[in-house]
Design a protein around this motif. Sequence first.
Motif, PDB file in Angstrom:
ATOM      1  N   UNK A 195     -28.528  20.213  14.304  1.00 11.28           N
ATOM      2  CA  UNK A 195     -27.413  20.818  13.572  1.00 11.28           C
ATOM      3  C   UNK A 195     -27.071  19.898  11.927  1.00 11.28           C
ATOM      4  N   UNK A 196     -27.213  18.538  11.834  1.00  9.76           N
ATOM      5  CA  UNK A 196     -27.198  17.849  10.563  1.00  9.76           C
ATOM      6  C   UNK A 196     -28.154  18.489   9.563  1.00  9.76           C
ATOM      7  N   UNK A 197     -29.478  18.683  10.097  1.00  9.33           N
ATOM      8  CA  UNK A 197     -30.400  19.162   9.185  1.00  9.33           C
ATOM      9  C   UNK A 197     -30.073  20.708   8.502  1.00  9.33           C
ATOM     10  N   UNK A 257     -17.952  23.640  18.487  1.00 12.45           N
ATOM     11  CA  UNK A 257     -18.861  22.490  18.606  1.00 12.45           C
ATOM     12  C   UNK A 257     -19.795  22.263  17.686  1.00 12.45           C
ATOM     13  N   UNK A 258     -20.558  23.203  17.108  1.00 14.80           N
ATOM     14  CA  UNK A 258     -21.493  22.926  15.954  1.00 14.80           C
ATOM     15  C   UNK A 258     -20.676  22.443  14.636  1.00 14.80           C
ATOM     16  N   UNK A 259     -19.277  23.127  14.368  1.00  8.05           N
ATOM     17  CA  UNK A 259     -18.727  22.529  13.258  1.00  8.05           C
ATOM     18  C   UNK A 259     -18.065  21.072  13.338  1.00  8.05           C
ATOM     19  N   UNK A 260     -17.971  20.749  14.554  1.00  9.12           N
ATOM     20  CA  UNK A 260     -17.709  19.435  14.948  1.00  9.12           C
ATOM     21  C   UNK A 260     -18.958  18.482  14.745  1.00  9.12           C
ATOM     22  N   UNK A 261     -19.932  18.920  15.255  1.00  8.42           N
ATOM     23  CA  UNK A 261     -21.526  18.142  15.236  1.00  8.42           C
ATOM     24  C   UNK A 261     -21.735  18.112  13.977  1.00  8.42           C
ATOM     25  N   UNK A 262     -21.566  18.755  12.918  1.00  8.28           N
ATOM     26  CA  UNK A 262     -21.685  18.877  11.563  1.00  8.28           C
ATOM     27  C   UNK A 262     -21.251  17.716  10.803  1.00  8.28           C
ATOM     28  N   UNK A 264     -19.193  14.712  12.877  1.00  7.72           N
ATOM     29  CA  UNK A 264     -19.050  13.787  13.517  1.00  7.72           C
ATOM     30  C   UNK A 264     -20.027  13.145  14.138  1.00  7.72           C
ATOM     31  N   UNK A 265     -19.947  12.159  15.032  1.00  7.41           N
ATOM     32  CA  UNK A 265     -20.789  11.296  15.554  1.00  7.41           C
ATOM     33  C   UNK A 265     -21.693  12.255  16.764  1.00  7.41           C
ATOM     34  N   UNK A 266     -22.874  12.234  16.714  1.00  6.55           N
ATOM     35  CA  UNK A 266     -23.503  13.236  17.706  1.00  6.55           C
ATOM     36  C   UNK A 266     -23.417  12.595  18.858  1.00  6.55           C
ATOM     37  N   UNK A 267     -23.732  11.231  19.090  1.00  5.66           N
ATOM     38  CA  UNK A 267     -23.672  10.813  20.376  1.00  5.66           C
ATOM     39  C   UNK A 267     -22.404  10.637  21.056  1.00  5.66           C
ATOM     40  N   UNK A 268     -21.296  10.558  20.479  1.00  5.02           N
ATOM     41  CA  UNK A 268     -20.093  10.541  21.085  1.00  5.02           C
ATOM     42  C   UNK A 268     -19.465  12.105  21.455  1.00  5.02           C
ATOM     43  N   UNK A 269     -19.965  12.997  20.401  1.00  3.99           N
ATOM     44  CA  UNK A 269     -19.719  14.402  20.683  1.00  3.99           C
ATOM     45  C   UNK A 269     -20.403  15.247  21.782  1.00  3.99           C
ATOM     46  N   UNK A 270     -21.648  14.470  21.910  1.00  3.92           N
ATOM     47  CA  UNK A 270     -22.676  15.296  22.973  1.00  3.92           C
ATOM     48  C   UNK A 270     -22.266  14.559  24.247  1.00  3.92           C
ATOM     49  N   UNK A 271     -21.630  13.261  24.252  1.00  2.00           N
ATOM     50  CA  UNK A 271     -21.062  12.797  25.627  1.00  2.00           C
ATOM     51  C   UNK A 271     -19.950  13.409  26.083  1.00  2.00           C
ATOM     52  N   UNK A 272     -19.396  14.161  25.383  1.00  2.00           N
ATOM     53  CA  UNK A 272     -18.161  14.852  25.910  1.00  2.00           C
ATOM     54  C   UNK A 272     -18.602  16.152  26.724  1.00  2.00           C
ATOM     55  N   UNK A 273     -19.901  16.245  26.474  1.00  2.00           N
ATOM     56  CA  UNK A 273     -20.284  17.643  27.376  1.00  2.00           C
ATOM     57  C   UNK A 273     -20.328  17.280  28.691  1.00  2.00           C
TER      58      UNK A 273
END
Length: 351
Positions: A195-197, A257-262, A264-273
Amino acid sequence: MDSTATPSRPIKGLALIAPFFLWGTAMVAMKGIITTTTPLFLASLRLMPAGVLVLLAASWMGRPQPKSWQAWGWVLGFAVIDGCLFQGCLAQGLVHTGAGLGSVMIDSQPLAVALLARWLFAERIGLLGWLGLTIGLLGISLLGLPDEWIWTWLGGRFPTLDGAIGQLSVQAFLTHGEWLMLLAALSMAVGTVMVPYVARHADPVVATGWHMVLGGLPLLAWSVFSETDQWQYLDWSGWMAILYSTVFGSALAYGLFFYLAAQGNLTSLSALTFLTPVFALLFSNLFLAEVLSWLQWTGVSLTLVSIYLINQRETLLQWIRQWLEPPIEPLAEPVSLDSDPSETSSLKSGR
């Protein structure tokens, strides 16, 4: 100032949790109708109409379309990995897996995201973050592995490829769809790290919409040539379940999700899964009568603990430092021997 900032915090919290609630409940909706349709057809319907909705919303918000071949290349790669592979493996695996268990297997991906984000972006995970991820994976293992395997392992016996433990062998376990769910998890992890790329070259919301449309096309084509009776047995409730999975479980959930992933912190966001299997298990129990054992409920509890540790790790670390380091007493102000004590007290009191 605080009166304007305070209401935004719960709204931001709901926005962070919403994708995982929608994914979990969409999994239940899909499992409820998987026997009346075909998996690839269902996956394509979940992706393509949702992508069109996201693109319409992006156009209404005035977001720019990709303008370079490099941008379209990233969007296409994103579509193949996070659209076609992820949704295809998910739908195929769901045929032989319960909604709750399937969600659990998919949401083993935060560890992969954390490792990739650490390697590619040098994101700091920290001791508490790794502890939280470990606890989360332990919770997911308690949720996803058969209870008889866990009890047997505790007794010192392990399954072999062609041997059985209780009534379930490893070979039978792999044919139940769990390995497809793990492939879906890996696809989602790689897609999240991409997503960041993608966001460097294209608007994240527009890229999300196009990755759904482009990722759904191969699934639809595969369905046309390899599946039959895709919609003949769907009733009104089945179409409503597809509509919910498409609009809420894909368009809204992916867009958020991808708006927030672009940003925020990927580790914290993905941990919410880790929240997704919790919602999936609760609603699959309510609507599909999928019953949890006490080992699985223990897994749910560990999952919630892991979410708290990962997302509050900085706050917890500051609290631990304050608790371990006693406050330093200020030094007493020196008093000159030549001064009059009455003058000193008058100066300190401001008189």
